[in-house]
Enzyme design. Structure first.
Site, short mmCIF file in Angstrom:
data_model
loop_
_atom_site.label_atom_id
_atom_site.label_comp_id
_atom_site.label_asym_id
_atom_site.label_seq_id
_atom_site.Cartn_x
_atom_site.Cartn_y
_atom_site.Cartn_z
N CYS A 4 -3.28 0.98 6.83
CA CYS A 4 -3.38 0.10 8.01
C CYS A 4 -4.00 0.82 9.20
CB CYS A 4 -2.00 -0.42 8.37
SG CYS A 4 -0.80 0.92 8.55
N ASN B 39 0.80 -1.23 0.00
CA ASN B 39 0.00 0.00 0.00
C ASN B 39 0.84 1.29 0.00
OD1 ASN B 39 0.81 -0.57 2.60
ND2 ASN B 39 -1.02 0.31 3.53
N GLU C 21 4.74 -4.61 11.83
CA GLU C 21 3.77 -3.52 11.60
C GLU C 21 2.60 -4.16 10.86
OE1 GLU C 21 3.78 -0.61 12.75
OE2 GLU C 21 5.85 -0.31 13.35
N GLU D 198 8.20 1.96 14.64
CA GLU D 198 8.97 2.64 13.61
C GLU D 198 8.92 4.13 13.90
OE1 GLU D 198 7.25 1.00 9.85
OE2 GLU D 198 9.08 -0.19 9.84
P1 NAD Z 1 0.94 -9.63 3.33
O1 NAD Z 1 0.99 -10.06 4.75
O2 NAD Z 1 0.21 -10.47 2.37
O3 NAD Z 1 2.42 -9.46 2.72
C1 NAD Z 1 3.36 -8.56 3.26
C2 NAD Z 1 4.74 -8.95 2.80
O4 NAD Z 1 5.14 -10.15 3.45
C3 NAD Z 1 4.87 -9.23 1.29
O5 NAD Z 1 6.10 -8.69 0.86
C4 NAD Z 1 4.90 -10.75 1.23
O6 NAD Z 1 5.58 -11.25 0.11
C5 NAD Z 1 5.63 -11.08 2.50
N1 NAD Z 1 5.36 -12.41 3.06
C6 NAD Z 1 4.19 -13.08 3.08
N2 NAD Z 1 4.34 -14.23 3.77
C7 NAD Z 1 5.61 -14.29 4.19
C8 NAD Z 1 6.36 -15.22 4.95
N3 NAD Z 1 5.83 -16.35 5.41
N4 NAD Z 1 7.66 -14.95 5.22
C9 NAD Z 1 8.22 -13.80 4.79
N5 NAD Z 1 7.56 -12.88 4.04
C10 NAD Z 1 6.27 -13.11 3.76
O7 NAD Z 1 0.38 -8.13 3.44
P2 NAD Z 1 -0.09 -7.19 2.24
O8 NAD Z 1 -1.34 -7.76 1.71
O9 NAD Z 1 1.07 -6.94 1.36
O10 NAD Z 1 -0.40 -5.83 3.01
C11 NAD Z 1 -1.62 -5.54 3.61
C12 NAD Z 1 -1.52 -5.69 5.12
O11 NAD Z 1 -0.44 -4.91 5.59
C13 NAD Z 1 -2.75 -5.18 5.82
O12 NAD Z 1 -3.13 -6.09 6.84
C14 NAD Z 1 -2.30 -3.88 6.44
O13 NAD Z 1 -2.99 -3.49 7.58
C15 NAD Z 1 -0.87 -4.15 6.73
N6 NAD Z 1 -0.11 -2.89 6.81
C16 NAD Z 1 0.36 -2.49 8.03
C17 NAD Z 1 1.04 -1.28 8.15
C18 NAD Z 1 1.58 -0.83 9.47
O14 NAD Z 1 2.47 0.01 9.50
N7 NAD Z 1 1.10 -1.33 10.60
C19 NAD Z 1 1.27 -0.50 7.02
C20 NAD Z 1 0.78 -0.94 5.78
C21 NAD Z 1 0.09 -2.14 5.70
#
Ligand code: NAD
Length: 497
Positions: A293, A162, A259, A471
């Protein structure tokens, strides 16, 4: 403003690679994945996925980079970050267009927020790099102890889709300021902008290996998390991914920063300044097509002003212009992927099928652009109940749930009745109540009469299952350093027996 067109909806790029040791790196896995422009569903390019050999090379390179960087004077590290921040600012429009191409986010946002809020954080850490310090204690007559703050080593950053470049900057800036090296794996949905960041770091004078980008899907992320010579993982992603990464990190006892997701409450009391509350609630739900998020997606409004607030929310939400994300007058682009579109559509349907009152549900079926890309319109549901799945679960799309409440104790209990705890806000002119409620909310960031104010110097992160660690701000320094105690004895050591 530089309004040259570097990228547009029809841009196609050559196959992209990882960036390791100061240059592009060809992977021999033979596996590629495509990145898509969400505005029309067409592929922008293929990307080579990194495998074990590439990950091993990236770690080897980052260990070499670490040797140089961790022994570089902190002020010199700050200067490199400062130079990188200046280049990023200079190239803001080009990078914003690339980010719009890869994410589908409106250029009106990416050109004013995504790169620039990353730059803010980079400049903050550039400024405080030379001030990172330890402590000293005297033990007279002959002893003293020095507590040094040392970098961890090779850190891995894993990004969500995002805010791709902003996440890469939020993770790498404190990591590098502290003297670590970082291997960053962007989301497979948005792999492009992190490569530009790597190029810019090199141009700014960062030694080879200090910031590497490794491309790939979750399997590649998992290889990085497993690597025994990686000291720390900082991931932005969903709660299930965070749990998997934490469990896997336990095998090598890596440090982790998580995060994760949110379902944050905004509480509006009868005495609130309604215009301010509405002006905050609208972007807190619809910015980035709702894919933020920390969005405040559970809007609790006290009954005395309930109907008035609903009316104003609908009037203001109707002003949101949806369409071609490259059109500077557009506020809201598509969702970032077909997968996300299907997920959000299901929640929207659940809202329509529920007994919540649907106040706004923008129908895009007649619009030409919506037929091609991953578009949904903003939706507002009122009279929601806490247990409705679209109210309780993270939607990550432009769906606002409004819930009436009667009193303070009740709303605090309901706001906290979730496993998530990323953010929250309270709107009231009663300063005592504002602070009582803010103190009671189980969340890492709470705003009083505002939302999403996030200066680089304040920590950001979650309570409960929204994450671990912080962060930004001075807090992140603690998560990218470890403390070494060195005790010096100036006298003799006496025999014990
Ligand atoms: P996701 O969990 O599907 O993927 C995030 C990242 O993790 C990707 O790069 C993916 O390839 C990697 N990944 C997935 N499984 C893994 C594993 N087992 N080991 C290592 N890496 C792995 O999330 P998304 O769909 O890309 O993002 C949306 C989510 O992110 C939402 O839940 C949102 O709330 C959260 N988010 C949080 C923040 C924050 O700062 N708290 C900011 C932005 C988004």
């Amino acid at each position: 403003m530089n309004d040259r067109q570097y990228f547009d909806a029809s841009s196609k790029l050559p196959t992209q690679q990882s960036y390791i040791h100061g240059r592009y790196h060809h992977s021999n896995t033979g596996q590629t994945f495509e990145t898509i422009y969400p505005g029309n569903g067409e592929a922008i390019c293929a990307v080579e996925a990194a495998g074990q050999a590439d990950v091993d090379y990236a770690v080897e390179s980052a260990l070499e980079g670490f040797k140089i960087w961790s022994t570089t004077h902190a002020a010199a590290r700050g200067k490199v970050l400062q130079r990188a921040a200046a280049i990023l600012t200079e190239r803001n429009m080009e990078l914003a267009q690339l980010e719009t191409l890869d994410t589908g986010k409106a250029i009106s946002e990416t050109s004013t927020v995504d790169i620039l809020t990353g730059v803010e954080v980079m400049e903050y850490y550039a400024g405080i790099a030379a001030a990172i310090k330890g402590d000293h204690l005297d033990f007279p007559p002959n002893g003293f102890a020095v507590m040094k703050r040392e970098p961890l080593g090779v850190c891995v950053g894993i990004g969500a889709w995002n805010y791709p470049i902003q996440i890469a900057m939020w993770k790498s800036s404190p990591a590098l300021a502290c003297g670590n090296s970082m291997i960053f794996k962007p989301s497979e949905y948005t792999p492009l902008s992190a490569l530009k960041l790597a190029e810019i770091y090199s141009e700014a004078g960062l030694p080879a290996g200090v910031f590497n980008v490794v491309q790939g899907e979750r399997e590649t992320g998992s290889l990085l998390v497993d690597h025994p010579q990686v000291a720390k993982v900082s991931i932005t992603g969903s709660v299930p991914t965070g749990k998997a990464v934490m469990a896997q990190s336990a095998n090598t006892l890596k440090k982790v920063t998580l995060e994760l997701g949110g379902k944050s409450p905004i509480i509006v009391f009868d005495d609130a300044q309604i215009d301010n509350a509405v002006n905050a609630i609208i972007p807190a739900n619809f910015y980035s097509t709702g894919q933020v998020c920390s969005n405040g997606t559970r809007v609790f409004v006290q009954r005395g002003i309930y109907e008035q607030v609903l009316e104003q929310l609908v009037v203001d939400a109707k002003r949101i212009k949806i369409g071609d994300p490259f059109d500077p007058s557009v506020h809201m682009g598509p969702l970032s992927s077909n997968m996300q579109l299907e997920k959000v559509k299901a929640y929207l349907q659940a809202g329509r099928d529920s007994d919540a009152r649907c106040l706004l549900d923008v129908d895009l079926s007649d619009s030409e652009f919506a037929a091609q890309g991953y578009f949904v319109g903003p939706a507002i549901f009122a009279d929601c109940r806490d247990d409705m799945p679209f109210v309780a679960e993270e939607v990550f799309g432009p769906l606002m749930s409004v819930l009436p409440f009667d009193d303070e104790a009740e709303v605090i209990e309901r706001a906290n009745a979730t496993e998530l705890g990323l953010a929250g806000a309270v709107f009231t002119m009663d300063i005592a109540r504002a602070n009582r409620v803010a103190n009671s909310l189980q969340a890492g960031s709470v705003w009083i009469n505002d939302y999403h104010a996030l200066p680089a110097s304040v920590p950001f992160g979650g309570y409960k299952q929204s994450g671990q660690g912080r962060e930004n701000g001075a807090a992140a320094i603690e998560h990218y350093t470890q403390v070494k105690m060195i005790y010096t004895n100036l006298g003799d050591v006496e025999a014990t027996y």
